[in-house]
Design a protein around this motif. Sequence first.
Motif, PDB file in Angstrom:
ATOM      1  N   ASP A  54       0.878  -1.131   0.072  1.00 45.82           N
ATOM      2  CA  ASP A  54       0.056  -0.051   0.178  1.00 45.82           C
ATOM      3  C   ASP A  54       0.786   1.251   0.051  1.00 45.82           C
ATOM      4  OD1 ASP A  54      -2.496   1.810   0.117  1.00 45.82           O
ATOM      5  OD2 ASP A  54      -3.373   0.019   0.844  1.00 45.82           O
ATOM      6  N   VAL A  55       0.521   2.197   0.486  1.00 45.25           N
ATOM      7  CA  VAL A  55       1.026   3.985   0.508  1.00 45.25           C
ATOM      8  C   VAL A  55       1.860   3.890   1.506  1.00 45.25           C
ATOM      9  CG1 VAL A  55      -1.040   4.726  -0.872  1.00 45.25           C
ATOM     10  CG2 VAL A  55      -0.887   4.913   1.464  1.00 45.25           C
ATOM     11  N   ASN A  56       3.042   4.996   1.172  1.00 46.53           N
ATOM     12  CA  ASN A  56       4.071   5.347   2.031  1.00 46.53           C
ATOM     13  C   ASN A  56       4.745   4.081   2.994  1.00 46.53           C
ATOM     14  OD1 ASN A  56       3.254   8.119   1.570  1.00 46.53           O
ATOM     15  ND2 ASN A  56       1.431   7.888   2.894  1.00 46.53           N
ATOM     16  N   SER A  57       5.188   3.231   2.062  1.00 45.95           N
ATOM     17  CA  SER A  57       5.836   1.912   2.901  1.00 45.95           C
ATOM     18  C   SER A  57       6.917   1.625   1.768  1.00 45.95           C
ATOM     19  CB  SER A  57       4.744   0.862   2.781  1.00 45.95           C
ATOM     20  OG  SER A  57       4.362   0.660   1.657  1.00 45.95           O
ATOM     21  N   GLY A  75      -1.891   0.911   4.069  1.00 43.97           N
ATOM     22  CA  GLY A  75      -0.580   1.494   4.275  1.00 43.97           C
ATOM     23  C   GLY A  75      -0.171   2.244   5.451  1.00 43.97           C
ATOM     24  N   CYS A  76       0.534   3.493   5.214  1.00 43.42           N
ATOM     25  CA  CYS A  76       1.093   3.992   6.432  1.00 43.42           C
ATOM     26  C   CYS A  76       0.706   5.678   6.225  1.00 43.42           C
ATOM     27  CB  CYS A  76       2.383   4.077   6.639  1.00 43.42           C
ATOM     28  SG  CYS A  76       3.137   2.281   6.665  1.00 43.42           S
ATOM     29  N   VAL A 116       3.814   5.880  10.118  1.00 45.01           N
ATOM     30  CA  VAL A 116       3.275   5.006  11.242  1.00 45.01           C
ATOM     31  C   VAL A 116       2.083   4.033  10.370  1.00 45.01           C
ATOM     32  CG1 VAL A 116       4.006   5.889  13.018  1.00 45.01           C
ATOM     33  CG2 VAL A 116       1.618   6.485  12.418  1.00 45.01           C
ATOM     34  N   PRO A 117       1.702   2.871  10.552  1.00 45.09           N
ATOM     35  CA  PRO A 117       0.672   2.140   9.994  1.00 45.09           C
ATOM     36  C   PRO A 117      -0.811   2.972  10.344  1.00 45.09           C
ATOM     37  CG  PRO A 117       1.923   0.585  11.223  1.00 45.09           C
ATOM     38  CD  PRO A 117       2.610   1.810  11.436  1.00 45.09           C
ATOM     39  N   LYS A 118      -1.325   2.855   9.187  1.00 43.92           N
ATOM     40  CA  LYS A 118      -2.863   3.584   9.274  1.00 43.92           C
ATOM     41  C   LYS A 118      -3.806   2.454  10.124  1.00 43.92           C
ATOM     42  CE  LYS A 118      -6.643   5.601   6.635  1.00 43.92           C
ATOM     43  NZ  LYS A 118      -7.103   5.911   5.290  1.00 43.92           N
ATOM     44  N   THR A 138       7.484  -2.416   5.498  1.00 39.55           N
ATOM     45  CA  THR A 138       7.666  -1.587   6.690  1.00 39.55           C
ATOM     46  C   THR A 138       7.234   0.036   6.282  1.00 39.55           C
ATOM     47  OG1 THR A 138       9.760  -1.046   5.804  1.00 39.55           O
ATOM     48  CG2 THR A 138       9.616  -2.687   7.591  1.00 39.55           C
ATOM     49  N   CYS A 139       6.857   0.742   7.009  1.00 40.15           N
ATOM     50  CA  CYS A 139       6.470   2.098   6.990  1.00 40.15           C
ATOM     51  C   CYS A 139       7.859   2.860   6.708  1.00 40.15           C
ATOM     52  CB  CYS A 139       5.738   2.690   8.009  1.00 40.15           C
ATOM     53  SG  CYS A 139       4.078   1.963   8.389  1.00 40.15           S
TER      54      CYS A 139
END
Length: 310
Positions: A173-176, A208-209, A193-195, A187-188
């Motif tokens: 997913d996003v920002n990871s 994602g994060c 941080v994880p959503k 990992t983020c």
Amino acid sequence: MQLLDSGNLVVKDGNSKKENFLWESFDYPGNTFLAGMKLRTNLVSGPYRSLTSWKNAADPGSGEFSYHIDAHGFPQLVTTKGETLFSRAGSWTGFVFSGVSWRRMLSLVTFSLAINDKEVTYQYETLKAGTVTMLVINPSGFVQRLLWSERTRNWEILSTRPMDQCEYYAFCDVNSLCNVTSPKTCTCLEGFVPKFYEKWSALDWSGGCVRRINLSCEGDVFQKYAGMKLPDTSSSWYDKSLNLEKCEKLCLKNCSCTAYANVDVDGRGCLLWFDNIVDLTRHTDQGQDIYIRLAASELGIFFISHIVIF
């Protein structure tokens, strides 16, 4: 009509000495990409010439998967299932698309990408006259590079993509960051941080994060990630004339800019990302550097936790 040694079936004017073809099969690819063939994406009207999978192994009718150049933002090579991104070969590095195993492929073939005001064109040529290779997209969306072996008199598989979890689009997913060699695949990014903590603890990466501290737009800093397959560039902006220093300054001036990098591996050009970082993975070979934007206060957290990113 003539079938050339390249595999291109052409129609030409028999009374003309010029090699200007009236029609050629290379302009209408099926599920196979041969040396000398071109994948084109029209920047004016939008249509692209792509590889299209068969419906199944016995039915050559058009299947669900397409392999083509996505010219939104900075051009990248993608496989789509209908309108959905299935996997990315990545953005152009100056020599090859960033998701490809450089060391192996560049010993066999040379790739080229041409961009002008009207279209983006991608092709490859073999380095040795006796090398016979082709790329095929199968009915399941997997793209295989095949090499003809005179010894075995058969096609040998050089590569198959996607080859691991990180090659499926936005697996984390996003920002990871996706890294198959790490104990934890997803990992983020630093400063994120994880959503959904419970889902991530259960190895469900959906959501994602998200940022731990929102950007202030003034005094923000950048964290370097080296050896990356750069993230999705479909919403990016680029300028091939800018250097990395000017690229950083340009990103800082725009509050929506979330990351920057050089366009190619030779340190040329400026590539900017906006909003979320999607489909960032650790490269299996060389990779590129990318700089992710963070709130200035995140630096204190880095020093306290002694985080070092190589």
